[in-house]
Scaffold this motif. Structure first.
Motif, PDB file in Angstrom:
ATOM      1  N   THR A  48       0.794  26.965 -23.968  1.00  0.00           N
ATOM      2  CA  THR A  48      -0.380  27.210 -24.820  1.00  0.00           C
ATOM      3  C   THR A  48      -1.627  27.524 -24.023  1.00  0.00           C
ATOM      4  OG1 THR A  48      -1.017  24.869 -24.863  1.00  0.00           O
ATOM      5  CG2 THR A  48       0.560  25.624 -26.543  1.00  0.00           C
ATOM      6  N   GLY A  49      -1.602  27.217 -22.715  1.00  0.00           N
ATOM      7  CA  GLY A  49      -2.795  27.412 -21.909  1.00  0.00           C
ATOM      8  C   GLY A  49      -3.911  26.446 -22.256  1.00  0.00           C
ATOM      9  N   GLY A  50      -3.595  25.358 -22.967  1.00  0.00           N
ATOM     10  CA  GLY A  50      -4.600  24.376 -23.355  1.00  0.00           C
ATOM     11  C   GLY A  50      -5.307  24.695 -24.654  1.00  0.00           C
ATOM     12  N   ALA A  51      -4.948  25.797 -25.304  1.00  0.00           N
ATOM     13  CA  ALA A  51      -5.598  26.206 -26.557  1.00  0.00           C
ATOM     14  C   ALA A  51      -4.837  25.641 -27.752  1.00  0.00           C
ATOM     15  CB  ALA A  51      -5.651  27.725 -26.652  1.00  0.00           C
ATOM     16  N   VAL A  52      -5.581  25.331 -28.813  1.00  0.00           N
ATOM     17  CA  VAL A  52      -4.979  24.821 -30.027  1.00  0.00           C
ATOM     18  C   VAL A  52      -4.083  25.893 -30.644  1.00  0.00           C
ATOM     19  CG1 VAL A  52      -5.435  23.979 -32.369  1.00  0.00           C
ATOM     20  CG2 VAL A  52      -6.872  23.225 -30.456  1.00  0.00           C
ATOM     21  N   GLY A  53      -2.877  25.493 -31.053  1.00  0.00           N
ATOM     22  CA  GLY A  53      -1.969  26.450 -31.670  1.00  0.00           C
ATOM     23  C   GLY A  53      -0.529  26.186 -31.297  1.00  0.00           C
ATOM     24  N   PHE A  54       0.328  27.122 -31.687  1.00  0.00           N
ATOM     25  CA  PHE A  54       1.769  27.005 -31.478  1.00  0.00           C
ATOM     26  C   PHE A  54       2.258  28.196 -30.666  1.00  0.00           C
ATOM     27  CE2 PHE A  54       6.035  28.288 -32.691  1.00  0.00           C
ATOM     28  CZ  PHE A  54       6.760  27.123 -32.496  1.00  0.00           C
ATOM     29  N   VAL A  55       3.107  27.917 -29.683  1.00  0.00           N
ATOM     30  CA  VAL A  55       3.722  28.968 -28.873  1.00  0.00           C
ATOM     31  C   VAL A  55       5.204  28.643 -28.721  1.00  0.00           C
ATOM     32  CG1 VAL A  55       3.814  30.119 -26.629  1.00  0.00           C
ATOM     33  CG2 VAL A  55       1.603  29.477 -27.597  1.00  0.00           C
ATOM     34  N   GLY A  56       6.026  29.633 -28.924  1.00  0.00           N
ATOM     35  CA  GLY A  56       7.459  29.468 -28.712  1.00  0.00           C
ATOM     36  C   GLY A  56       7.975  30.484 -27.719  1.00  0.00           C
ATOM     37  N   THR A  57       9.005  30.115 -26.994  1.00  0.00           N
ATOM     38  CA  THR A  57       9.657  31.047 -26.072  1.00  0.00           C
ATOM     39  C   THR A  57      11.163  30.947 -26.244  1.00  0.00           C
ATOM     40  OG1 THR A  57       9.918  29.542 -24.175  1.00  0.00           O
ATOM     41  CG2 THR A  57       7.807  30.691 -24.392  1.00  0.00           C
ATOM     42  N   GLN A  58      11.842  32.050 -26.003  1.00  0.00           N
ATOM     43  CA  GLN A  58      13.298  32.087 -26.056  1.00  0.00           C
ATOM     44  C   GLN A  58      13.804  32.879 -24.855  1.00  0.00           C
ATOM     45  OE1 GLN A  58      15.756  30.686 -28.155  1.00  0.00           O
ATOM     46  NE2 GLN A  58      16.991  31.452 -26.450  1.00  0.00           N
ATOM     47  N   THR A  59      14.722  32.276 -24.118  1.00  0.00           N
ATOM     48  CA  THR A  59      15.330  32.932 -22.967  1.00  0.00           C
ATOM     49  C   THR A  59      16.842  32.947 -23.129  1.00  0.00           C
ATOM     50  OG1 THR A  59      13.547  32.175 -21.492  1.00  0.00           O
ATOM     51  CG2 THR A  59      15.589  32.919 -20.461  1.00  0.00           C
ATOM     52  N   GLN A  76      -0.005  22.478 -29.832  1.00  0.00           N
ATOM     53  CA  GLN A  76      -1.216  21.715 -29.600  1.00  0.00           C
ATOM     54  C   GLN A  76      -2.000  21.622 -30.907  1.00  0.00           C
ATOM     55  OE1 GLN A  76      -2.491  22.845 -25.060  1.00  0.00           O
ATOM     56  NE2 GLN A  76      -3.839  21.557 -26.282  1.00  0.00           N
ATOM     57  N   PRO A  77      -1.871  20.514 -31.651  1.00  0.00           N
ATOM     58  CA  PRO A  77      -2.632  20.382 -32.892  1.00  0.00           C
ATOM     59  C   PRO A  77      -4.126  20.241 -32.644  1.00  0.00           C
ATOM     60  CG  PRO A  77      -1.450  18.343 -32.383  1.00  0.00           C
ATOM     61  CD  PRO A  77      -0.968  19.375 -31.418  1.00  0.00           C
ATOM     62  N   GLU A  90      -0.736  17.403 -27.231  1.00  0.00           N
ATOM     63  CA  GLU A  90       0.211  18.495 -27.009  1.00  0.00           C
ATOM     64  C   GLU A  90       1.634  17.952 -27.060  1.00  0.00           C
ATOM     65  OE1 GLU A  90       0.842  19.449 -22.546  1.00  0.00           O
ATOM     66  OE2 GLU A  90      -1.332  19.159 -22.751  1.00  0.00           O
ATOM     67  N   PHE A  91       2.556  18.792 -27.568  1.00  0.00           N
ATOM     68  CA  PHE A  91       3.948  18.390 -27.732  1.00  0.00           C
ATOM     69  C   PHE A  91       4.856  19.559 -27.348  1.00  0.00           C
ATOM     70  CE2 PHE A  91       1.349  16.158 -30.829  1.00  0.00           C
ATOM     71  CZ  PHE A  91       1.667  14.831 -30.568  1.00  0.00           C
ATOM     72  N   LEU A  92       5.971  19.212 -26.696  1.00  0.00           N
ATOM     73  CA  LEU A  92       6.918  20.235 -26.254  1.00  0.00           C
ATOM     74  C   LEU A  92       8.336  19.797 -26.580  1.00  0.00           C
ATOM     75  CD1 LEU A  92       7.555  22.872 -24.606  1.00  0.00           C
ATOM     76  CD2 LEU A  92       7.828  21.374 -22.618  1.00  0.00           C
ATOM     77  N   LEU A  93       9.134  20.731 -27.073  1.00  0.00           N
ATOM     78  CA  LEU A  93      10.562  20.521 -27.268  1.00  0.00           C
ATOM     79  C   LEU A  93      11.307  21.666 -26.598  1.00  0.00           C
ATOM     80  CD1 LEU A  93      13.010  19.092 -28.568  1.00  0.00           C
ATOM     81  CD2 LEU A  93      12.643  20.541 -30.592  1.00  0.00           C
ATOM     82  N   ASN A  94      12.244  21.319 -25.731  1.00  0.00           N
ATOM     83  CA  ASN A  94      13.097  22.309 -25.077  1.00  0.00           C
ATOM     84  C   ASN A  94      14.552  21.959 -25.349  1.00  0.00           C
ATOM     85  OD1 ASN A  94      15.024  22.835 -22.631  1.00  0.00           O
ATOM     86  ND2 ASN A  94      13.449  24.384 -22.399  1.00  0.00           N
ATOM     87  N   TYR A  95      15.333  22.971 -25.729  1.00  0.00           N
ATOM     88  CA  TYR A  95      16.780  22.791 -25.840  1.00  0.00           C
ATOM     89  C   TYR A  95      17.448  23.911 -25.049  1.00  0.00           C
ATOM     90  CZ  TYR A  95      21.551  22.438 -27.484  1.00  0.00           C
ATOM     91  OH  TYR A  95      22.923  22.310 -27.513  1.00  0.00           O
ATOM     92  N   THR A  96      18.318  23.527 -24.140  1.00  0.00           N
ATOM     93  CA  THR A  96      19.022  24.485 -23.283  1.00  0.00           C
ATOM     94  C   THR A  96      20.513  24.195 -23.340  1.00  0.00           C
ATOM     95  OG1 THR A  96      17.135  24.701 -21.765  1.00  0.00           O
ATOM     96  CG2 THR A  96      19.295  25.341 -20.928  1.00  0.00           C
ATOM     97  N   ARG A  97      21.291  25.242 -23.479  1.00  0.00           N
ATOM     98  CA  ARG A  97      22.750  25.104 -23.432  1.00  0.00           C
ATOM     99  C   ARG A  97      23.297  26.126 -22.447  1.00  0.00           C
ATOM    100  NH1 ARG A  97      26.918  22.968 -26.595  1.00  0.00           N
ATOM    101  NH2 ARG A  97      28.930  24.036 -26.331  1.00  0.00           N
ATOM    102  N   ARG A  98      24.067  25.635 -21.481  1.00  0.00           N
ATOM    103  CA  ARG A  98      24.620  26.482 -20.425  1.00  0.00           C
ATOM    104  C   ARG A  98      26.147  26.395 -20.467  1.00  0.00           C
ATOM    105  NH1 ARG A  98      22.050  28.624 -15.969  1.00  0.00           N
ATOM    106  NH2 ARG A  98      20.200  27.373 -16.496  1.00  0.00           N
TER     107      ARG A  98
END
Length: 685
Positions: free
Chosen positions: A175-186, A205-206, A211-219
């Motif tokens: 988020t870079g410290g800014a309020v809001g939601f960001v998602g990424t997919q790889t 970041q409400p 700030e809150f982060l959830l990551n799920y990875t499956r290999r």
């Protein structure tokens, strides 16, 4: 190569960097240009840590993404002095630093520490089951490798090889410290083994304080092939992982914060070799094995407007659980008992398999660390004093193959970085640790207490032209562990080691032409380990080595031009001797082959990065073991569109082992993988 030869190598590198410092007109005429952070210069893939006497390598998020590692071991093996026992699978890989750590028998010897968000992870000396570092590189934003002892006193006792520090990602990284939601997919694909990986991040970041982060990875990876096209045994795996992390900042001037992280990885394998190193010719047979690795950390930080207070308190918990059961009919000793007559010693093959194989393990480590950093001055000396206390409790489950028990420890440490004028930096460090180990089941149910005072000092002198010289001395003790409960003698004999290092470094800009940057650091070390309890002599399970000496030379260098062209190089030369009872000597089994890694690349602004890497090992011959040398080529390309519909995406393409070379690295027990095409596609939404 003798120690005197290695010393000569260091002298040569010192002369080179000193000559460069003298021939750099810009450095000699304008010392302000040495502050690289204020100048727009060319950049290579990795920054050399020339401002410290500690042998340390830092790997940032960009390099993690660029290398496309499949395991944590593959993430850090580009640091000099770091070598892998295998490496391409989480089950059978191990990390060896300066000749210590993993070997082909045990995944750990307690001389390399692994720290995740402040938590101490990893198991003790499990027989032929790798390191138990079951986690995915996609969970982490940085990795730091501290080699040797002198920089380790904040992290534990008995650290001879080094420390691996891993830091998980934060929501603010997206988020870079800014309020809001960001998602990424790889999505990541690899041709060798038909590997496919999916990694998803949700960052929210409400408010600016939360700030809150959830990551799920499956290999997922099928069995890989070596350079000759043969399948590599035990190389298939499925590894789901997830990370949950939150942080809340509060207090006057937002000077306090509370953060929580929890990560978990697991594997569930059916009918696979018990021996993940594949060194026992199937005598142990196959198992159904499930491994769960969980790490949690709660961190409180208080950093008020005071130079004397910068407090971190970390409560961490690490849990490694291994459940395994023998697959009937899979052991060569069961199929043909005569072939294992010496091993069975006239006894019938056990119906449930050998006790070592049909054993469950669990390690739970709870640690409370409170550390404060104070800045102050005494006369002309400025201090950065880090002091701390640790309470550590490790619990190990009883297993068919090893004793269980509890290891309670109390430790205090202090590290004082003293700057004297503009040239001298002197850093003394002390650690005191007390342990109380209690066995849980007879006959290994005794209680043993040990303690040790450890410490070291490093000294660095920086010339005004970017050149620096440094040296250090350190002493540490490896207190007895739960695994030693089978012997009252081992439980009262801490291992002791001394390490001495000397080195030189140079960092400058406008060295060969305007806008370039150049860094180089060479380091020579010698370690003596005695009162051995971790290693028996070859062919024995009860006679221990008297002493082990290791020595080596490490070199890191980087050069980048304003045009975007860059070069990175690191190399490691090492030797070791094992002294046995009766004055016999043999080459130390943990020493790796001399190796070199060289990268040349070019960056086209922030959009495109192309590189070619060569990894080479010299032929290894210690008079007993002979391992052929090799050279492997890797190609990488990273494309980050800065405009248009693809802005915010990242495309990475890599070809590892371009010429499909067949080779097995020294220390590894399986052939390395052959050619593999890797493609990563990442998008932000």
């Amino acid at each position: 190569m003798t120690f005197s030869t290695l010393r000569g190598a260091l002298r040569t590198s010192t002369v080179c960097v000193f000559a460069l410092s003298l021939t750099s007109p810009a450095s000699a005429q304008n010392n302000e240009k040495l502050s690289l952070g204020t100048i727009l210069l060319g950049e290579s893939k990795r920054e050399i840590q020339t401002d410290t006497a500690t042998a340390v390598t830092e790997i940032d998020q960009e390099e993690i993404n660029d290398r496309q590692p499949g395991t944590i071991a593959e993430l850090i093996d580009s640091a000099p002095g770091v070598n892998l026992v295998n490496g391409s699978t989480p089950q059978g890989s191990g990390i060896n630093i300066r000749g210590y750590g993993a070997n082909s028998t045990f995944g750990s010897d307690q001389k390399v520490a692994v720290i995740v968000d402040g938590a101490s992870v990893g198991a003790e000396e499990l027989y032929r089951i790798g390191t138990q570092l079951f986690t995915d590189p996609f969970l982490y934003k940085s990795a730091e490798v501290i080699r040797g002892t002198v920089g380790s006193f904040e992290y534990g006792s008995g650290i001879v090889g080094g420390v691996v520090k891993l830091e998980t990602k934060d929501a603010s990284d997206f988020t870079g410290g800014a309020v809001g939601f960001v998602g990424t997919q790889t999505f990541e694909f690899s041709s060798n083994g038909n590997g496919i990986t999916s990694s998803t991040n949700f960052a929210w970041q409400p408010t600016e304080q939360a700030e809150f982060l959830l990551n799920y990875t499956r290999r997922d990876q099928d069995a890989q092939s070596d350079g000759s096209g043969n399948l590599i045994g035990n190389s298939a795996f499925t590894l789901p992982s997830f990370l949950l992390k939150g942080k809340y900042t509060f207090g006057q001037n937002r000077d306090q914060s509370l953060a929580f992280s929890y990560s978990e990885s697991s594997t569930d394998e059916k009918d696979v070799p018990y021996d993940t190193f594949l060194t026992s010719q199937g005598s142990f047979g196959n198992v159904d094995r499930r491994v769960d690795s969980r790490t949690a950390a709660l961190t409180y930080r208080y950093n008020p407007a005071s130079d004397l207070i910068d407090l971190d308190v970390v409560l961490s918990y690490a849990d490694q659980e291994i459940e395994q059961s023998y697959v009937p009919g899979s052991s060569t000793c069961e199929i043909n008992p005569a072939s294992c007559a010496g091993f069975l010693r006239g006894r019938p093959f056990p119906a449930q398999g050998f006790g070592t194989v049909n054993a469950d393990h669990r390690y739970e480590t709870t640690k409370l660390t409170a550390k404060n950093t104070s800045l102050f001055a005494t006369g002309s000396i400025s201090h950065e004093l880090r002091t701390g206390v640790e309470l550590i409790r490790k619990e190990r489950r009883d297993a068919n193959s090893a004793p269980g028990g509890v290891d309670n420890r109390v430790a205090i440490f202090a590290v004082d970085q003293m700057r004297i004028g503009d040239a001298w930096t002197v850093t003394p460090a002390l650690r005191y640790e007390h342990s109380k180990v209690t066995g849980s089941t007879a006959p290994n149910d005794g209680t043993f207490k040990n303690d040790a005072l450890m410490g070291g000092i490093s000294v660095r002198y920086a010339f005004a032209n970017g050149f620096a010289v440094f040296g250090s001395a350190a002493h540490t003790e490896n207190l007895p562990i739960i695994d030693d409960l089978g012997s009252a003698v081992l439980m009262t004999r801490p291992e002791k080691s001394q390490t001495f290092e000397v080195g030189a470094s140079y960092e400058g800009s406008d060295v060969f032409q305007s806008g370039d940057s150049f860094s180089i650091k060479g380091n020579l070390y010698k370690t003596d380990l005695r009162d051995i309890t971790s290693y028996t002599v070859s062919g024995s399970t009860s006679v221990y080595a008297d002493r082990i000496e290791t020595e080596g030379f490490e070199l890191e260098a980087s050069y980048a031009m304003e045009s975007g062209l860059y070069f990175d190089l690191n190399t490691n030369l090492s030797r070791g001797t094992e002294f046995q009872p009766g004055d016999a000597t043999t080459a130390w089994r943990g020493v790796a082959a001399d190796n070199l890694q060289f990268t040349v690349g070019k960056k086209f602004g922030d959009e495109l990065d192309l590189s070619w890497e060569v990894v080479a090992d010299k032929r290894f011959d210690d008079g007993v073991n002979v391992v052929p040398g090799f050279g492997v080529h890797n190609l990488r390309a990273t494309y980050k569109p800065q405009h248009g519909v693809l802005e915010g995406t990242e495309i990475r393409v890599g070809v590892e082992n371009v010429f499909d070379k067949q080779y097995t690295r020294r220390l590894s027990t399986r052939p390395a993988s052959g050619r593999s095409l890797k493609v990563s596609l990442a998008a932000t939404f």
